[in-house]
Every structure is written in C-alpha cells, then in structure tokens.
Design an enzyme around this catalytic site. Sequence first.
Site, PDB file in Angstrom:
ATOM      1  N   HIS A 165       4.822  -5.331  10.078  1.00  0.00           N
ATOM      2  CA  HIS A 165       5.334  -4.709  11.311  1.00  0.00           C
ATOM      3  C   HIS A 165       5.637  -5.762  12.383  1.00  0.00           C
ATOM      4  O   HIS A 165       5.015  -6.823  12.428  1.00  0.00           O
ATOM      5  CB  HIS A 165       4.300  -3.741  11.915  1.00  0.00           C
ATOM      6  CG  HIS A 165       4.123  -2.478  11.150  1.00  0.00           C
ATOM      7  ND1 HIS A 165       4.835  -1.332  11.416  1.00  0.00           N
ATOM      8  CD2 HIS A 165       3.290  -2.173  10.116  1.00  0.00           C
ATOM      9  CE1 HIS A 165       4.453  -0.362  10.581  1.00  0.00           C
ATOM     10  NE2 HIS A 165       3.517  -0.857   9.786  1.00  0.00           N
ATOM     11  N   ASP A 167      -0.033  -4.274   5.962  1.00  0.00           N
ATOM     12  CA  ASP A 167      -0.767  -3.819   7.148  1.00  0.00           C
ATOM     13  C   ASP A 167      -2.190  -4.389   7.190  1.00  0.00           C
ATOM     14  O   ASP A 167      -3.076  -3.806   7.819  1.00  0.00           O
ATOM     15  CB  ASP A 167      -0.810  -2.288   7.204  1.00  0.00           C
ATOM     16  CG  ASP A 167       0.498  -1.703   7.697  1.00  0.00           C
ATOM     17  OD1 ASP A 167       1.418  -2.482   8.016  1.00  0.00           O
ATOM     18  OD2 ASP A 167       0.605  -0.459   7.777  1.00  0.00           O
ATOM     19  N   HIS A 191       1.301   3.890   1.986  1.00  0.00           N
ATOM     20  CA  HIS A 191       1.918   4.564   3.135  1.00  0.00           C
ATOM     21  C   HIS A 191       3.445   4.557   3.006  1.00  0.00           C
ATOM     22  O   HIS A 191       4.032   3.566   2.602  1.00  0.00           O
ATOM     23  CB  HIS A 191       1.483   3.902   4.454  1.00  0.00           C
ATOM     24  CG  HIS A 191       0.030   4.117   4.761  1.00  0.00           C
ATOM     25  ND1 HIS A 191      -0.685   3.294   5.595  1.00  0.00           N
ATOM     26  CD2 HIS A 191      -0.834   5.073   4.327  1.00  0.00           C
ATOM     27  CE1 HIS A 191      -1.940   3.733   5.657  1.00  0.00           C
ATOM     28  NE2 HIS A 191      -2.053   4.806   4.895  1.00  0.00           N
ATOM     29  N   ASP A 244       5.839   4.316   5.017  1.00  0.00           N
ATOM     30  CA  ASP A 244       6.651   3.316   5.723  1.00  0.00           C
ATOM     31  C   ASP A 244       6.618   1.960   5.011  1.00  0.00           C
ATOM     32  O   ASP A 244       7.244   0.998   5.466  1.00  0.00           O
ATOM     33  CB  ASP A 244       6.248   3.199   7.201  1.00  0.00           C
ATOM     34  CG  ASP A 244       4.807   2.770   7.402  1.00  0.00           C
ATOM     35  OD1 ASP A 244       3.939   3.183   6.613  1.00  0.00           O
ATOM     36  OD2 ASP A 244       4.541   2.009   8.359  1.00  0.00           O
ATOM     37  N   HIS A 245       5.912   1.885   3.877  1.00  0.00           N
ATOM     38  CA  HIS A 245       5.920   0.669   3.050  1.00  0.00           C
ATOM     39  C   HIS A 245       6.426   0.948   1.634  1.00  0.00           C
ATOM     40  O   HIS A 245       6.869   0.032   0.945  1.00  0.00           O
ATOM     41  CB  HIS A 245       4.510   0.051   2.988  1.00  0.00           C
ATOM     42  CG  HIS A 245       4.045  -0.419   4.333  1.00  0.00           C
ATOM     43  ND1 HIS A 245       4.035  -1.738   4.719  1.00  0.00           N
ATOM     44  CD2 HIS A 245       3.623   0.292   5.415  1.00  0.00           C
ATOM     45  CE1 HIS A 245       3.618  -1.829   5.963  1.00  0.00           C
ATOM     46  NE2 HIS A 245       3.354  -0.614   6.414  1.00  0.00           N
ATOM     47  N   HIS A 278       0.831  -1.208   0.000  1.00  0.00           N
ATOM     48  CA  HIS A 278       0.000   0.000   0.000  1.00  0.00           C
ATOM     49  C   HIS A 278       0.859   1.250   0.000  1.00  0.00           C
ATOM     50  O   HIS A 278       2.073   1.187   0.130  1.00  0.00           O
ATOM     51  CB  HIS A 278      -1.010  -0.019   1.150  1.00  0.00           C
ATOM     52  CG  HIS A 278      -0.416   0.010   2.518  1.00  0.00           C
ATOM     53  ND1 HIS A 278       0.363  -1.000   3.041  1.00  0.00           N
ATOM     54  CD2 HIS A 278      -0.497   0.949   3.512  1.00  0.00           C
ATOM     55  CE1 HIS A 278       0.719  -0.699   4.279  1.00  0.00           C
ATOM     56  NE2 HIS A 278       0.222   0.478   4.584  1.00  0.00           N
ATOM     57  N   HIS A 331      -7.442  -1.173   5.333  1.00  0.00           N
ATOM     58  CA  HIS A 331      -6.404  -0.293   5.885  1.00  0.00           C
ATOM     59  C   HIS A 331      -6.229   0.897   4.944  1.00  0.00           C
ATOM     60  O   HIS A 331      -6.244   2.049   5.358  1.00  0.00           O
ATOM     61  CB  HIS A 331      -5.112  -1.090   6.029  1.00  0.00           C
ATOM     62  CG  HIS A 331      -3.972  -0.304   6.590  1.00  0.00           C
ATOM     63  ND1 HIS A 331      -3.922   0.115   7.899  1.00  0.00           N
ATOM     64  CD2 HIS A 331      -2.828   0.157   6.016  1.00  0.00           C
ATOM     65  CE1 HIS A 331      -2.799   0.791   8.101  1.00  0.00           C
ATOM     66  NE2 HIS A 331      -2.113   0.827   6.974  1.00  0.00           N
TER      67      HIS A 331
HETATM   68 ZN   LIG Z   1      -0.062   1.417   6.549  1.00  0.00          ZN
END
Ligand SMILES: [Zn+2]
Length: 273
Positions: free
Chosen positions: A220, A182, A103, A105-106, A101, A158
């Site tokens: 995560h 996520d 975001h 942090d990905h 996705h 998400h």
């Molecule tokens: Zn995320």
Amino acid sequence: MMEANQGEYSLYARTRLGYLFYQRQVKKARERYPHGHSAPQPCRFPGVKILPIPVLSNNYSYLVIDTGSGRAAVVDPSDPLAVQAAIEEEGVMLEAIFCTHKHWDHSGGNAALHQRHSSCKVYGSALDAIPELTNSLEDREKVSVGCLTFEALATPGHTVGHMVYVLDGGPFGGPPCLFSGDLLFLAGCGRLFEGSPETMLASLDVAVGLGEDTLLWPGHEYALECLTFASLLELDNPALEQKLRWVTQQRQEKRSTVRPGGVPWLQLPPPAP
Ligand SMILES: [Zn+2]
C-alpha cells in the site's frame, strides 16, 4: 485492507459480500484514477525490471520481469485489467502470481489472470484461502521464474497465512527486493486481523533480519499516513523528519513513494538490448 472493525472484517474476508464490496472498490477507483492513484517509477538493474502498478485507491501490484527471457511474475494482482495492461505493454509472459494473502485487495485479480494465462501458477500459503491457488508454499521455499529466484517467508499476523516474497538480487548484482504485502509498509505495519502482537512482532523480525540494502516494495501507499503518525510519537528524530519531508513532496506531486531514491546502481543506464 487496513481500516475495519472485527465485524466488518469478517464480512469482508469470509463472505461473498466482501467480494462485492471489492468489485465496487475496483470500479470506483478505475473511474477516479484512470491512470492509477500515483505515478510509479519502474526500477531496473541489469537483467531485472520491477514495475509497480498502482491499483484501487492505494494498493500496489508489482510486475517483476526477467528482461533476458521476457518471463514475468506479478505480486498481488488486485485489479486484473491494470495488471493485464502492464503485461501487454511490456510484452512479457506471465508465469507466476505471488499472492501475499487472501484479502481481495491483494488477490482479487487471481482468477481473471489465471484464466487468461492458463500456464501461470498461483503461489501462496495453503493456510490463507487464496483464490485459484495452484501451488502452496512452505516457509523458506524458493520458486524460479526465468532467471529470477523468489523465496517465500511465512509472516503471519495480518492474516494467518500471510507470506512475503524476497527476490534474490545477487545474480544481477542488485540488492534483495522484499515484496511485503500487508506485513510492512514504509514506516508502518499492517493491522493485526488474525494474529497476536507477539506473532506480528516475530514476523516483522523476519523482515528486519534481511540485509540492510534490501529494497522494500509494500502493498500500500501508506507512507505519508505512517510517517505523520510516527512524527507525533517521536518529536526529535532527524531521519524521520527528513523522510517525512521527502514523502510529503512526493505525494504533493502524486508520485509513488515506493521508489528507491539515491541508490547508486539505480543511476546506471539500462543495459543495451
Ligand atoms: Zn490485507
């Protein structure tokens, strides 16, 4: 990303401020965890190696290698330096980035890695504004990297375009491997930023529908938090207690919990070169 209210979420996901925040997170995490937030354990079965790469303060990227040809894919490369270091150490050729996705942090490492490995494709859902996307995928679409076959599954909730990727272990005599971003963590699931509870539940059912032997590779390191929370809700669940004990021990030693334990084929020696 998990902890934010809706206002903060919009800033993070939809503006340049979010990118700057992400860059600060990367820098801080590199200083705080020069060797990564957890000690990962590579997993291999004949023909395939899966290397979890700990990035930021609790994210995982995964380098998935077809060991026969040296071709590789990476799932969710958030810190491009950490991923590039793993690519060089393994001496592999990066052919694909699978992004669960949008975001940061990905997906924050997509641009730098794509620039460095220009023939590498960037896969994900067209619904999710993924940086540097070159090949948008539909639900159930398959992609080959060397001898490896990945299937993309649409799992909104998400984010609206969240996708997970399932590596088919069949040709290698191994289990399916779910790279769940996520959507799903060990004993928990991602926040519902862009979907209703019904949408998220339907997506979780997609994951539950995979084989019992499926290995979970989440986005995560949240196992301790999720299991501690679960233990407050379920007071008499021996399986939960056992897992929580194991996870607590792993985390005390800063070991990653995204390691499959006690699976017989994992004890096999690596194949002869
Ligand atoms: Zn995320």
